[in-house]
Design an enzyme around this catalytic site. Structure first.
Site, PDB file in Angstrom:
ATOM      1  N   ASP A   1      38.692  23.798  18.760  1.00 45.66           N
ATOM      2  CA  ASP A   1      39.013  25.204  18.967  1.00 45.66           C
ATOM      3  C   ASP A   1      39.655  25.806  17.715  1.00 45.66           C
ATOM      4  O   ASP A   1      40.381  25.136  16.991  1.00 45.66           O
ATOM      5  CB  ASP A   1      39.983  25.335  20.149  1.00 45.66           C
ATOM      6  CG  ASP A   1      40.471  26.752  20.343  1.00 45.66           C
ATOM      7  OD1 ASP A   1      39.662  27.605  20.744  1.00 45.66           O
ATOM      8  OD2 ASP A   1      41.660  27.012  20.064  1.00 45.66           O
TER       9      ASP A   1
ATOM     10  N   GLU B   1      34.250  25.601  16.633  1.00 45.89           N
ATOM     11  CA  GLU B   1      34.327  27.003  17.032  1.00 45.89           C
ATOM     12  C   GLU B   1      34.761  27.767  15.787  1.00 45.89           C
ATOM     13  O   GLU B   1      35.943  27.874  15.476  1.00 45.89           O
ATOM     14  CB  GLU B   1      35.333  27.192  18.169  1.00 45.89           C
ATOM     15  CG  GLU B   1      35.269  28.589  18.767  1.00 45.89           C
ATOM     16  CD  GLU B   1      36.627  29.180  19.122  1.00 45.89           C
ATOM     17  OE1 GLU B   1      36.654  30.087  19.971  1.00 45.89           O
ATOM     18  OE2 GLU B   1      37.640  28.754  18.548  1.00 45.89           O
TER      19      GLU B   1
END
EC number: 2.4.1.18
Length: 670
Positions: free
Chosen positions: A327, A381
């Site tokens: 993330d 990401e």
């Protein structure tokens, strides 16, 4: 380097790219000097720090270089400091502390904390390396907990081996996976949801919010205890059983890993852990993410890399995860966290505003993960488009297997929200879905959890809105419902069919889950109403959600039936703006889309390779809640065009009936 060969526009930055790779190798050599097992040995911090059984004793070790004293407090000491539970200094220069306690003092289930003293202050802390954290039901306070069950869970299934199918990811949140207004558990997810996913055809699940986080509404992104699976969903044994069952169903399990930042909490987090913020994070403004209200790691510290790399190894080896979706990679890469940047030129990637220590960490994390588990999956990401994110380091990249195609869902939102259906341009759709680095596999998706968070809506709800409450029954003739159902199928199909690596769907979106996602919080009266999944909508024979679920299942099944679907070259065959028709092919499969809202085309001629074509899918089929205007039993044959342009040979044309807002999947049979 291959990255330069594949993109000559990177030639001016070759020196910068090489310097980043050299720096990562230098960091690795510094970290692993003298370790025969290299990075794998270095990433064993979880085997040293934290609470461990040693014969009849527990040994607990902590890294707190600024502390002047440490005490273990808990149920056994009435949560007060007592001299017999004071830590000893193992190595003052290293900042290590150690305490040995008879195991009978700390039986399974005992709650405990640390009490640290430092110059000018003191504070209670949950150990940074602890593996189990629980919240008291009455006080709501968090505590570390001794976890040593009499019968620890042992995995029964091997990891599924990767095959030639693309990665088809079902993104999941355990807590909101129940239809009931509550926090669902690992066990409920294992028994109730896993079989659904397996039947749907997806070959991987991505679990969100696994690492312990004090605030449920943070969606798991404000992590406090990096080595502890969230206890609000159940026990560590429950999570292991879930992963084991997923493996038994042929599902690979990806963890949503948060290493970009951490919650600012001090007692239950890492903030000001030993009296300083700089133990894990940058001091000053650089250590605070202005958009996320969280602390940012200092990847230049060896101790931080020790902590994070050990965390990667821990989840792979202790729980059997098959990889990670990292993330917030953009925030890690840039000193300014990527905020307010347009990234409209290559210079933005190499102008000195990048954190070489974070880049080194990502390179080393990918090397470690793939050394431990060669078939592991790593996904970045990353929104800036940093060149090389999903290239091997040997080719000049950062070592991720995939990057998220984050431009695609943003594009669909803009198209649905800001443009009339009559203005949708096939050429623009094609460009947006295929505008990527061919050598870097991407995960395509129309929408993930991000697109439905409170303040936003799912794509289908954007198109149908309040009519979903009253007009999703099979007898409805509401035009907005027909439009939304037709377009969401086309959007999902064209997104999946143009993938070059994998495809992702968020839990429930496959059947058009309505509304948005909003976790219990003060602003909504602590309601669970929007933090659940209404599976009964898809199961009802009277509602139209079932047709959307069937379409998704058949779409995924079709993709999985074609060997190496994602590697088959994509070829554009037809783009017509006025007609709003798009046709492209992959080997013997051909995808035809008529995006026009009202105009159906009869005997529509598209130049395609000669042969016989059969219809594999029609998005307009009645089983998919369409109008059934296409006879899928009819085979189609190309015919020679009457004339050619400019002396060229006459083309072979395939003539099709293309109803408005309909997609066809054809297979050519020579």
């Amino acid at each position: 380097m291959k990255i330069i060969e594949q993109d000559p526009w990177l030639r001016p930055y070759e020196t910068v790219i090489e310097s980043r790779l050299r720096y990562a190798r230098k960091r690795e050599a510094s970290l692993t000097g003298g370790l025969s097992g290299g990075l794998s040995d270095f990433a064993n911090g979880h085997l040293y720090y934290g609470l461990h059984a040693d014969g009849d004793a527990w040994v607990i070790r902590e890294y707190a270089p600024n502390a002047t004293a440490l005490y273990l407090i808990g149920d056994f000491s009435r949560h007060q400091r007592q001299p017999q539970y004071r830590f000893s200094v193992v190595d003052r220069s290293a900042g290590d502390w150690e305490l040995r306690v008879p195991r009978r003092i700390l039986p399974h289930g005992t709650r405990y904390r640390l009490l640290l003293e430092w110059p000018g202050g003191e504070g209670e802390r949950i150990p940074a390396w602890c593996r189990r954290v629980v919240q008291d039901a009455d006080s709501y306070l968090f505590y570390a907990q001794v976890w040593q069950p009499d019968e620890p869970y042992r995995m029964q299934h091997e990891r599924p081996l990767p095959d030639d199918a693309p990665l088809l990811i079902y993104e999941c949140h355990i807590g909101m996976s129940s239809e009931q207004a509550k926090i669902a558990t690992y066990e409920e997810f294992r028994t109730d949801v896993l079989p659904r996913i397996a039947r749907s055809g997806y070959n991987a699940i991505q679990l969100m919010a696994v690492q312990e986080h004090p605030y449920y509404a943070s969606y798991g992104y404000h992590v406090s205890s990096f080595f502890a699976p969230s206890s609000r969903f159940g026990t560590p044994e429950d999570l292991k059983r879930l992963i084991d069952d997923a493996h038994g169903l042929g599902l690979r399990v990806i963890m949503d890993l948060v290493h970009a930042h951490a919650v600012r909490n001090e007692v239950e987090g890492l903030g000001c852990y030993d009296g300083t913020r700089s133990l894990f994070f940058h001091d000053g403004d650089r250590g605070i993410h202005p958009a996320w209200d969280s602390y940012c790691f200092d990847y230049g510290k060896d101790s931080v890399l020790h902590f994070l790399l050990s965390n990667c190894k821990y989840w792979l080896t202790e729980y059997g995860f098959d990889g990670f979706r990292f993330d917030g990679v953009t925030s890690m890469l840039y000193y300014n966290r990527g905020l307010g940047e347009t990234f409209d030129s290559y210079e933005r990637y190499f102008d000195g505003g990048q954190d070489v220590n974070a880049i080194a960490y990502l390179i080393l994390a990918n090397k470690l993960i793939h050394t431990l588990c060669p078939a592991a999956i790593t996904i970045a990401e990353e929104v800036s488009g940093m060149p090389g994110i999903a290239l091997p380091t040997a080719d000049g990249g950062y070592g991720f297997d995939y990057r998220l195609a984050m431009n695609i869902p943003d594009y669909w939102i803009r198209l649905v929200a800001d443009h009339r259906d009559e203005d949708w341009q096939p050429a623009d759709i094609w460009h947006q879905l295929t505008n990527r680095r061919a050598s870097e596999p991407a995960i395509s998706y129309a929408e993930s959890h991000d697109q439905a968070l409170v303040g936003d809506k799912t794509l289908i709800f954007r198109m149908i809105d309040s009519a979903m409450y009253d007009h999703m029954n099979k007898e409805s003739t509401e035009q907005s419902v027909d439009r939304g159902i037709a377009l969401i199928k086309m959007i999902r199909l064209v997104t999946a069919a143009t993938m070059n690596g994998g495809y992702l769907n968020f839990m429930g979106n496959e059947f058009g889950h309505p509304e948005w996602i909003d976790f219990p919080r003060e602003g909504n009266g602590w309601s669970f109403h929007y933090a659940r999944r209404l599976w009964s909508l898809a199961d009802s024979p009277f509602l139209r959600y079932a047709g959307l679920q069937s379409f998704d299942r058949d779409m995924i099944g079709l993709i999985r039936s074609v060997p190496s679907f994602h590697r088959l070259p994509l070829r554009e065959y037809w783009l017509h703006g006025n007609d709003q028709v798009l046709c492209f092919g992959r080997d013997s499969l051909f995808f035809v889309f008529n995006f026009h809202p009202v105009r159906s085309h009869a005997d529509y001629a598209i130049p395609l390779p000669p042969g016989r074509y059969e219809v594999l899918m029609s998005s307009d089929a009645r089983r998919y809640e369409g109008y059934g205007r296409v006879d899928e039993r009819v085979a189609h044959h190309t015919c020679r065009a009457a004339s050619a342009v400019g002396g060229a040979s006459p083309q072979e044309l395939l003539k099709l009936y293309l109803p408005a807002r309909t997609a066809l999947v054809l297979r050519r049979i020579v």
